[in-house]
Design a protein around this motif. Structure first.
Motif, PDB file in Angstrom:
ATOM      1  N   GLY A  62     -99.989  17.871 118.099  1.00 32.10           N
ATOM      2  CA  GLY A  62     -98.931  16.968 117.643  1.00 32.10           C
ATOM      3  C   GLY A  62     -98.981  16.675 116.154  1.00 32.10           C
ATOM      4  O   GLY A  62     -98.159  15.933 115.631  1.00 32.10           O
ATOM      5  N   SER A  72     -97.244  23.624 114.239  1.00 34.40           N
ATOM      6  CA  SER A  72     -96.226  24.620 114.623  1.00 34.40           C
ATOM      7  C   SER A  72     -94.937  24.402 113.846  1.00 34.40           C
ATOM      8  O   SER A  72     -94.286  25.372 113.430  1.00 34.40           O
ATOM      9  CB  SER A  72     -95.909  24.518 116.120  1.00 34.40           C
ATOM     10  N   THR A  73     -94.583  23.150 113.653  1.00 33.29           N
ATOM     11  CA  THR A  73     -93.356  22.853 112.906  1.00 33.29           C
ATOM     12  C   THR A  73     -93.481  23.389 111.483  1.00 33.29           C
ATOM     13  O   THR A  73     -92.559  24.015 110.961  1.00 33.29           O
ATOM     14  CB  THR A  73     -93.123  21.325 112.883  1.00 33.29           C
TER      15      THR A  73
HETATM   16  P1  ADP Z   1     -98.801  20.832 116.615  1.00 31.05           P
HETATM   17  O1  ADP Z   1     -98.375  22.257 116.467  1.00 31.05           O
HETATM   18  O2  ADP Z   1     -99.741  20.387 115.562  1.00 31.05           O
HETATM   19  O3  ADP Z   1     -99.290  20.506 117.991  1.00 31.05           O
HETATM   20  P2  ADP Z   1     -95.954  20.276 116.547  1.00 31.05           P
HETATM   21  O4  ADP Z   1     -95.411  20.794 115.252  1.00 31.05           O
HETATM   22  O5  ADP Z   1     -95.733  21.100 117.779  1.00 31.05           O
HETATM   23  O6  ADP Z   1     -97.499  19.920 116.383  1.00 31.05           O
HETATM   24  O7  ADP Z   1     -95.321  18.837 116.826  1.00 31.05           O
HETATM   25  C1  ADP Z   1     -95.249  17.799 115.869  1.00 31.05           C
HETATM   26  C2  ADP Z   1     -94.489  16.620 116.469  1.00 31.05           C
HETATM   27  O8  ADP Z   1     -93.146  16.985 116.725  1.00 31.05           O
HETATM   28  C3  ADP Z   1     -95.061  16.127 117.799  1.00 31.05           C
HETATM   29  O9  ADP Z   1     -94.894  14.730 117.856  1.00 31.05           O
HETATM   30  C4  ADP Z   1     -94.175  16.816 118.817  1.00 31.05           C
HETATM   31  O10 ADP Z   1     -94.107  16.061 120.015  1.00 31.05           O
HETATM   32  C5  ADP Z   1     -92.841  16.840 118.104  1.00 31.05           C
HETATM   33  N1  ADP Z   1     -92.021  18.003 118.510  1.00 31.05           N
HETATM   34  C6  ADP Z   1     -92.370  19.315 118.396  1.00 31.05           C
HETATM   35  N2  ADP Z   1     -91.361  20.115 118.817  1.00 31.05           N
HETATM   36  C7  ADP Z   1     -90.355  19.289 119.208  1.00 31.05           C
HETATM   37  C8  ADP Z   1     -89.036  19.507 119.738  1.00 31.05           C
HETATM   38  N3  ADP Z   1     -88.553  20.744 119.938  1.00 31.05           N
HETATM   39  N4  ADP Z   1     -88.285  18.403 120.025  1.00 31.05           N
HETATM   40  C9  ADP Z   1     -88.756  17.158 119.807  1.00 31.05           C
HETATM   41  N5  ADP Z   1     -89.990  16.883 119.301  1.00 31.05           N
HETATM   42  C10 ADP Z   1     -90.774  17.927 119.015  1.00 31.05           C
END
Ligand code: ADP
Length: 303
Positions: free
Chosen positions: A37, A41-42
């Motif tokens: 979280g 990935s974002t």
């Molecule tokens: P990591 O890769 O470090 O686990 P992410 O980039 O997947 O983190 O997620 C960062 C935040 O954005 C988290 O709070 C996650 O729940 C939220 N998030 C990720 N993808 C989505 C999405 N498609 N819709 C809504 N929230 C998202």
């Protein structure tokens, strides 16, 4: 600089995923470390040009993330965390198809697909329907498709996710080989500290959408703090409070060892001084080698 971005913000609706990310990444294997979280990935999707940032911008390999997605797709490879397979396909057609999507001519893509599948040890199974693949084979296939188009940089999102120890070793060895012998720079995102420590020389620690530490792993370990491990007799509540007052962070392990992270400008004697003031008996005291795990704990802190 392989990646240079400034003030990147991104929200999914009301969820703030990235909250002002500045990065200047050198050559070499880079680890993107952070709890689930944290926004890893974002961030990778933004670097690939898949998601437009709400604010900020920058470059990957000198290509603008907002308007040079075609060039980024040509020179950057991506291994997503989730499975990205097309049902009914075999590994050769899947890999060559992705090569074509990255801009390769069909014949060239097919030739390279065979080569990279051989490289990751899937030559025997390359014509099998990939839905029959084991977890380890799927990860190796995802790694193969990320390098099919001879990229200069690859982003690997949680490459060892869900693997058993043998599968994990295979992937880590391939990543190290790619990064050291193939002239491809790797950026690996992971929440698994040893994976980063084994494969990378430089690390960015991300927490709650922000980088909280970045640098060469060896430098970060040196300068951030000194770590001492000790055992004390009795509960020592006041002793611990006083340590926190002088900006030490204290963690207790399951076997009652106290880990004290001490700012570098303080002297270890301070600990003994406070112990003597509080009549706390220290029974075991060693200066500990800091691992990336300690650095991570120090950077991310506890809520
Ligand atoms: P990591 O890769 O470090 O686990 P992410 O980039 O997947 O983190 O997620 C960062 C935040 O954005 C988290 O709070 C996650 O729940 C939220 N998030 C990720 N993808 C989505 C999405 N498609 N819709 C809504 N929230 C998202």
């Amino acid at each position: 600089m392989s990646v240079e971005i400034k003030d990147i913000h991104f929200s999914y609706g009301k969820v703030k995923a990235l909250d002002g990310v500045d990065l200047k990444l050198p050559q070499g294997a880079i680890g993107l470390l952070g709890p689930n979280g944290a926004g890893k990935s974002t961030l990778i999707r933004i670097l690939l040009g898949f998601l437009p940032p709400d604010r900020g911008g920058g470059k990957v390999l000198d290509y603008d993330i907002k308007n040079q997605q075609t060039e980024i797709r040509r020179y950057v490879g991506y291994m997503p965390e989730d499975d990205c397979f097309i049902p009914g396909m075999d590994a050769v057609s899947f890999t060559s198809y992705l090569g074509e999507l990255s801009g390769m001519p069909r014949q060239e893509a097919m030739k390279r697909a065979h080569e990279v599948l051989f490289y990751v040890g899937l030559e025997e199974s390359r014509y099998r329907n990939l839905e029959t693949y084991s977890g380890g084979m799927k990860q190796r296939l995802k790694l193969a498709q990320s390098i099919v188009h001879d990229p200069r940089l690859i982003f690997l999102d949680e490459p060892t996710s869900g693997l058993d120890p043998q599968g994990r070793n295979e992937i880590l060895e391939l990543i190290m080989d790619i990064s050291s012998k193939k002239n491809i720079q790797v950026l690996i995102s992971s929440h698994i500290l040893p994976d980063i420590e084994i494969t990378c020389s430089y690390v960015v620690i991300l927490n709650k959408g922000k980088p909280v530490a970045q640098g060469n792993i060896s430098d970060l370990k040196e300068i951030k703090y000194n770590l001492f491990e000790m055992k004390i007799k009795s509960d020592g509540e006041k002793f611990l409070q006083k340590l926190k007052k002088i900006r030490c962070r204290v963690e207790e392990t399951e076997d009652q060892i106290l880990k004290v992270y001490m700012p570098p400008e303080l002297d270890a004697q301070e600990i003994f001084k406070i112990a003597s003031e509080e009549k706390t008996q220290i029974r075991h005291f060693v200066k500990s080698e800091t691992s990336l795990e300690d650095l991570f704990a120090e950077a991310v802190g506890v809520d």
